[in-house]
Each structure stands twice: as C-alpha cells, then as structure tokens.
Design an enzyme around this catalytic site. Structure first.
Site, PDB file in Angstrom:
ATOM      1  N   ARG A 289       4.779   3.297  -3.797  1.00 45.85           N
ATOM      2  CA  ARG A 289       3.441   2.711  -3.634  1.00 45.85           C
ATOM      3  C   ARG A 289       3.201   2.309  -2.182  1.00 45.85           C
ATOM      4  NH1 ARG A 289       1.833  -2.036  -7.653  1.00 45.85           N
ATOM      5  NH2 ARG A 289       3.113  -3.221  -6.185  1.00 45.85           N
TER       6      ARG A 289
ATOM      7  N   GLU B 250      -9.974  -5.500 -12.585  1.00 46.27           N
ATOM      8  CA  GLU B 250      -8.724  -6.255 -12.718  1.00 46.27           C
ATOM      9  C   GLU B 250      -8.919  -7.680 -12.226  1.00 46.27           C
ATOM     10  OE1 GLU B 250      -5.428  -5.141 -10.187  1.00 46.27           O
ATOM     11  OE2 GLU B 250      -6.763  -4.199  -8.743  1.00 46.27           O
TER      12      GLU B 250
ATOM     13  N   LYS C 185      -2.125  -1.231  -1.626  1.00 51.31           N
ATOM     14  CA  LYS C 185      -1.845  -2.656  -1.410  1.00 51.31           C
ATOM     15  C   LYS C 185      -1.955  -2.983   0.071  1.00 51.31           C
ATOM     16  CE  LYS C 185       1.366  -5.883  -3.594  1.00 51.31           C
ATOM     17  NZ  LYS C 185       0.415  -6.712  -4.322  1.00 51.31           N
TER      18      LYS C 185
HETATM   19  N1  PLP Z   1      -3.262  -5.987  -9.013  1.00 54.87           N
HETATM   20  C1  PLP Z   1      -3.294  -6.585  -7.811  1.00 54.87           C
HETATM   21  C2  PLP Z   1      -4.586  -6.640  -7.084  1.00 54.87           C
HETATM   22  C3  PLP Z   1      -2.124  -7.138  -7.280  1.00 54.87           C
HETATM   23  O1  PLP Z   1      -2.137  -7.748  -6.097  1.00 54.87           O
HETATM   24  C4  PLP Z   1      -0.919  -7.056  -8.018  1.00 54.87           C
HETATM   25  C5  PLP Z   1       0.324  -7.637  -7.528  1.00 54.87           C
HETATM   26  O2  PLP Z   1       0.875  -7.263  -6.580  1.00 54.87           O
HETATM   27  C6  PLP Z   1      -0.938  -6.413  -9.249  1.00 54.87           C
HETATM   28  C7  PLP Z   1      -2.125  -5.899  -9.714  1.00 54.87           C
HETATM   29  C8  PLP Z   1       0.318  -6.269 -10.036  1.00 54.87           C
HETATM   30  O3  PLP Z   1       1.105  -5.256  -9.526  1.00 54.87           O
HETATM   31  P1  PLP Z   1       2.659  -5.221  -9.784  1.00 54.87           P
HETATM   32  O4  PLP Z   1       2.840  -5.244 -11.264  1.00 54.87           O
HETATM   33  O5  PLP Z   1       3.124  -3.949  -9.195  1.00 54.87           O
HETATM   34  O6  PLP Z   1       3.213  -6.427  -9.143  1.00 54.87           O
HETATM   35  C1  COI Z   2       2.343 -10.424  -8.233  1.00 54.58           C
HETATM   36  O1  COI Z   2       3.418 -10.068  -7.783  1.00 54.58           O
HETATM   37  O2  COI Z   2       2.147 -10.511  -9.447  1.00 54.58           O
HETATM   38  C2  COI Z   2       1.269 -10.801  -7.343  1.00 54.58           C
HETATM   39  O3  COI Z   2       0.306 -11.316  -7.799  1.00 54.58           O
HETATM   40  C3  COI Z   2       1.388 -10.512  -5.922  1.00 54.58           C
HETATM   41  C4  COI Z   2       0.629 -11.462  -5.054  1.00 54.58           C
HETATM   42  C5  COI Z   2       1.504 -12.578  -4.613  1.00 54.58           C
HETATM   43  C6  COI Z   2       0.040 -10.708  -3.922  1.00 54.58           C
END
Ligand code: PLP
Ligand code: COI
Length: 342
Positions: A85, A224, A188
């Site tokens: 990612r 989201e 991200k």
């Molecule tokens: N959506 C957003 C906008 C986020 O910042 C995050 C966290 O990083 C997620 C979803 C969840 O992603 P992940 O499960 O890879 O941490």
């Molecule tokens: C997560 O890891 O679930 C987040 O929300 C990341 C955030 C600290 C940017």
C-alpha cells in the site's frame, strides 16, 4: 532515549499516544537508489527548508502492529500488505518505491533495536509501527523531489478496550468531503489527514469521537469514517462494506472479511446507500489501531439512527473480532499466513 533511561511502562494503560523509544530507522534515496539505512537515537531529522514534503505534501505513511505472541515470539501482522500500500501511495505521489524486502528488513531492524518496547503478552498492548515516506529534496516549482527519505518509527500502544468493545456515536460530515471520486482517497497520503483535521475537530467538539463521510459527488452513498473503514452486518447475517473509488483499502477490513468468509458468512463489497443504515443489525469502524469500534448511533443533521445493541458489541462482529485478534496474538492457528517473525 538511551537504554539506561528505560523504565517498564504501564503496559495495560498506554492508550494511543506517541512515546519515545530507543531509535528509529532512516533511509535516503538519491541518484536512483536507496542507501543502507541507519538507526538514529534522536527522534529528529535535519530537513531541507525547500523539501517537497513540507511545501507540496509529498508524503505518505503506513501503520501496522507487532505483537508479542502467546508463545513469546515477536511477530509483525501482515507487513507486506503495508509495503504494497505504501508503494501504491508512492506511485500516486511520484515518490521512489521501496522494495518489499527492504521494507521488511527495516521493520525487523527497528523492532529488534526496540525489543524492550514490545509490550508483554496478555496486556493487550502492542508495538505500533509507523513507516513514513517523504520527499526531502528541494523544489520551488511544483515538482517531485529528487531525494526521498523513508523512515520507520515505533511506539508502544495500548489496548483500546479494557472492559470489552465499547460502542461510540458517529456524526455524518455534511460540510466537507474527504476525497473526490478520482482523488487521493485510496492512498495514504498525509494531505488526506491534513484536510480531515477541521471536520474531525468539529465532530469532536460536538461530542462525536468518529465522523462518517459520504461519497463526495452525491452524498448518497457511504464512503468511510475519518480514520477507518465502514463495516456492517445486515439482518440476514451478511458482512457488508462499501465499494467506492475514494476509500482507503483497509488491511483490517480485508482481514475481517477473510475471517467472516471463513466463518461461513456471505460478504458483500458494494455501494452502500446512506438510507440503508437503519436496516443494518450491527455497524462498526475498523482499522489497525482498534481493529473494531462498534458504532451504535449515527447522526445526520436532525436525523438520529440507532443500530445494534446499546452496550457492547453486536454478537456477529464480536465473533469476527475474537477470531481475528486470536490470530494476531498467536492464540489461534495462523490460518492465512498473516504473521511474520521478527
Ligand atoms: N481508512 C482510513 C482513512 C484510515 O486512515 C485507516 C487507517 O489507517 C483505515 C481506513 C484503516 O486501514 P487499516 O486497516 O489498513 O489500518
Ligand atoms: C488506524 O490504524 O486504525 C488508524 O486509524 C490510523 C490513524 C492513526 C491514521
């Protein structure tokens, strides 16, 4: 900090906050290649005043966790997914990609150098690993840098929920959008989070710990939450999550779907209309930091929609959560090969 300054932390009560550790690891990309990387004790780096990261948001990051498992072995959870990612964010923002093996080597080196900060098994705490990729070469015109820095910092973080999963209320963001349909929502990049600070503050000031974004074209479909994906269980027991061109492909959501499927549940990834919310049996936000945060109330203007149990987590999401976290802690078989030894 120095090794001599280390004191065991109150592991069971860490929360999600930055804490200093012994060191971070940092690599520089110059003349077409990454250097060998070094560990640095100081949590600062010198940066050119015209670095593109500072002026033009050439910046991307990741987040993953390292666990001290039940058998005492320290393991990273799905780090290669974060490497992939991050490279997708790198392509979108014209930065040098990071070979997956270099990424993994960086994770191993920085975690090994900070082993004292990997919380003990049984405390619910883990080591949060934050890779960061930024343009550090100078530009005054809007162009990509010709030098990049890749660093990984680590910091121990606590279990969010000590007394079981606690539901929260969410507010729908009406006055701002997170990401345009063809914008940067699927990567991200730091800029996405800069833009989210004001809506997040407004939501927080109104008493809502999480904010929910709708599709920015029509405000008709669910995208989201501010920092986590939207997941729901419908009344027939299917796992439902929005398909959208502007949400981050959450690694947690991907893993929870895999577990749900393994438990025999149907999984639907499809556009989800906002007006379907009232029909769901359970709703949650999901992400690395907390895995699942049950959401029992969603407020949009005057409209208040209550979903799922008032207290705790709904039974289906709880079951998926238990199976998922049991893999993370090495309490259940690593069915899907998600753990990587440090
Ligand atoms: N959506 C957003 C906008 C986020 O910042 C995050 C966290 O990083 C997620 C979803 C969840 O992603 P992940 O499960 O890879 O941490
Ligand atoms: C997560 O890891 O679930 C987040 O929300 C990341 C955030 C600290 C940017």
């Amino acid at each position: 900090m120095k090794k001599s300054e280390f004191k065991p932390l109150d592991w069971a009560n860490l929360g999600f906050a930055y804490r200093d550790t012994y060191c971070h690891i940092r690599y520089v990309w110059r003349n077409g290649k990454w250097d060998e990387g070094n560990l640095y004790e100081e949590p600062y780096m010198p940066i050119h005043i015209a670095a593109t990261a500072l002026h033009y948001g050439q910046d991307a990051f990741e987040g993953l966790k390292v666990f001290r498992c039940k058998d005492g072995v320290v393991r990273a959870f799905r780090p290669y997914e974060n490497a992939r990612r991050l490279n997708s964010s790198a392509r979108r923002s014209c930065m040098a990609e990071i070979p997956e093996e270099l990424f993994m080597d960086a994770v191993r080196r920085v975690v090994k150098a900070n082993m004292d900060f990997v919380p003990p098994y049984g405390t619910g705490a883990s080591l949060y690993v934050r890779p960061l990729l930024v343009g550090t070469g100078p530009q005054i015109g809007v162009n990509a840098a010709d030098e990049f820095t890749f660093l990984i910092l680590v910091t121990p973080v606590g279990a969010y929920y000590k007394g079981g999963l606690t539901p929260v209320r969410a507010i729908v963001v009406e006055d701002f959008d997170r990401a345009a349909p063809k914008g940067t929502g699927t990567v991200k990049m730091g800029g996405n989070y800069g833009a989210s600070l004001l809506p997040h503050k407004i939501a927080h000031d109104k008493g809502f710990p999480v904010d929910l974004y709708l599709d920015s074209a029509e405000h008709k479909y669910i995208d989201e939450f501010g920092t986590s994906n939207f997941i729901a269980i419908d009344k027939k027991g299917a796992y439902v999550t929005p398909k959208s061109t502007s949400v981050l492909p959450s690694i947690t959501n991907n893993g929870l779907r895999t577990v749900a499927q393994h438990l025999g549940m149907p999984v639907e990834v499809r556009p989800v209309r906002f007006d379907e919310i009232a029909d769901f049996a359970e709703i949650a936000a999901c992400g690395t930091a907390v895995v699942i945060t049950p959401v029992n109330e969603i407020v949009r203007g005057e409209q208040v929609i209550q979903v799922g149990p008032r207290e705790g987590c709904g039974p289906t999401l709880q079951k998926i959560y238990n199976a998922y976290t049991a893999i993370q802690w090495g309490e259940a078989k690593d069915e899907f090969n998600w753990l990587v030894d440090i």
